[in-house]
Design a protein around this motif. Structure first.
Motif, PDB file in Angstrom:
ATOM      1  N   ILE A  14       0.664  -1.238   0.098  1.00 49.78           N
ATOM      2  CA  ILE A  14      -0.060  -0.179   0.004  1.00 49.78           C
ATOM      3  C   ILE A  14       0.878   1.118  -0.061  1.00 49.78           C
ATOM      4  CG2 ILE A  14      -1.609   1.224   1.485  1.00 49.78           C
ATOM      5  CD1 ILE A  14      -2.854  -1.260   2.079  1.00 49.78           C
ATOM      6  N   ARG A  15       1.868   1.153   0.781  1.00 48.63           N
ATOM      7  CA  ARG A  15       2.707   2.536   0.734  1.00 48.63           C
ATOM      8  C   ARG A  15       3.396   2.797  -0.586  1.00 48.63           C
ATOM      9  NH1 ARG A  15       5.945  -1.295   3.405  1.00 48.63           N
ATOM     10  NH2 ARG A  15       7.854  -1.841   2.249  1.00 48.63           N
ATOM     11  N   LEU A  23      -4.723   7.536   2.328  1.00 51.16           N
ATOM     12  CA  LEU A  23      -4.429   7.010   3.915  1.00 51.16           C
ATOM     13  C   LEU A  23      -3.833   8.187   4.614  1.00 51.16           C
ATOM     14  CD1 LEU A  23      -3.602   3.247   3.240  1.00 51.16           C
ATOM     15  CD2 LEU A  23      -5.531   4.104   4.388  1.00 51.16           C
ATOM     16  N   GLU A  24      -2.734   8.730   4.302  1.00 54.73           N
ATOM     17  CA  GLU A  24      -1.999   9.813   4.891  1.00 54.73           C
ATOM     18  C   GLU A  24      -2.824  11.140   5.288  1.00 54.73           C
ATOM     19  OE1 GLU A  24       0.536  10.632   6.569  1.00 54.73           O
ATOM     20  OE2 GLU A  24       1.525   8.634   6.269  1.00 54.73           O
ATOM     21  N   LEU A  25      -3.896  11.510   4.134  1.00 59.40           N
ATOM     22  CA  LEU A  25      -4.732  12.404   4.291  1.00 59.40           C
ATOM     23  C   LEU A  25      -5.982  12.195   5.439  1.00 59.40           C
ATOM     24  CD1 LEU A  25      -5.154  13.535   0.637  1.00 59.40           C
ATOM     25  CD2 LEU A  25      -4.372  14.811   2.193  1.00 59.40           C
ATOM     26  N   ALA A  26      -6.396  10.706   5.190  1.00 61.38           N
ATOM     27  CA  ALA A  26      -7.215  10.466   6.386  1.00 61.38           C
ATOM     28  C   ALA A  26      -6.797  10.490   7.709  1.00 61.38           C
ATOM     29  CB  ALA A  26      -7.483   8.742   5.999  1.00 61.38           C
ATOM     30  N   PHE A  30      -8.160  12.415  11.074  1.00 55.15           N
ATOM     31  CA  PHE A  30      -8.322  11.853  12.207  1.00 55.15           C
ATOM     32  C   PHE A  30      -7.447  12.833  13.357  1.00 55.15           C
ATOM     33  CE2 PHE A  30      -9.273   7.805  10.018  1.00 55.15           C
ATOM     34  CZ  PHE A  30     -10.879   7.902  10.430  1.00 55.15           C
ATOM     35  N   ASP A  31      -6.004  13.027  13.303  1.00 51.23           N
ATOM     36  CA  ASP A  31      -5.474  13.764  13.922  1.00 51.23           C
ATOM     37  C   ASP A  31      -6.240  15.138  14.322  1.00 51.23           C
ATOM     38  OD1 ASP A  31      -3.278  12.231  14.696  1.00 51.23           O
ATOM     39  OD2 ASP A  31      -2.112  12.685  12.978  1.00 51.23           O
ATOM     40  N   ALA A  41      -3.551   3.930  13.863  1.00 47.28           N
ATOM     41  CA  ALA A  41      -3.980   2.558  13.164  1.00 47.28           C
ATOM     42  C   ALA A  41      -4.060   2.779  11.476  1.00 47.28           C
ATOM     43  CB  ALA A  41      -5.411   2.314  13.628  1.00 47.28           C
ATOM     44  N   VAL A  42      -4.502   4.024  10.969  1.00 43.67           N
ATOM     45  CA  VAL A  42      -4.709   4.117   9.565  1.00 43.67           C
ATOM     46  C   VAL A  42      -3.055   4.281   9.039  1.00 43.67           C
ATOM     47  CG1 VAL A  42      -5.220   5.630   7.568  1.00 43.67           C
ATOM     48  CG2 VAL A  42      -6.844   4.980   9.449  1.00 43.67           C
ATOM     49  N   ARG A  43      -2.065   4.852   9.659  1.00 47.86           N
ATOM     50  CA  ARG A  43      -0.705   5.034   9.115  1.00 47.86           C
ATOM     51  C   ARG A  43      -0.192   3.551   9.354  1.00 47.86           C
ATOM     52  NH1 ARG A  43      -1.149  10.490  12.062  1.00 47.86           N
ATOM     53  NH2 ARG A  43      -1.144  11.717  10.148  1.00 47.86           N
TER      54      ARG A  43
END
Length: 93
Positions: A14-15, A23-26, A30-31, A41-43
């Motif tokens: 995925i990375r 995923l980074e934006l999500a 969350f932060d 968890a997403v990271r």
């Protein structure tokens, strides 16, 4: 809430995919709303190397989401910061 394990295919990391940007934006979102456990968890998915590991991380995310309630925090954040989401003309300013 769901972190899909099929974002980029079972064999691709995925990375190294366009999904990593999402995923980074999500995680950043969350932060921003005060759900750091969900963000972590997403990271973590970015470094997962197998479907099994991603499934475990998905379960971890669900646990964090139950505790942190990120959707409710998101609604609260939007209500507390309307200027970030609305054009000035809409508010009559």
């Amino acid at each position: 809430y769901e972190i899909t394990t099929r974002l980029v295919g079972s064999e691709m990391c995925i990375r190294d995919s366009p999904s990593a940007v999402f995923l980074e934006l999500a995680a950043d979102g969350f932060d921003a709303v005060g759900a750091p456990g969900c963000a972590a968890a997403v990271r973590s998915v970015l470094t997962a190397s197998s479907e099994e590991e991603r499934a475990e991380l998905h379960a971890d995310f669900l646990e964090q989401a139950e505790v942190e309630q990120p959707l409710e925090k998101c609604v609260e954040y939007i209500r507390d910061n309307p200027d970030e989401f609305l054009d000035e003309g809409i508010l009559g300013r």
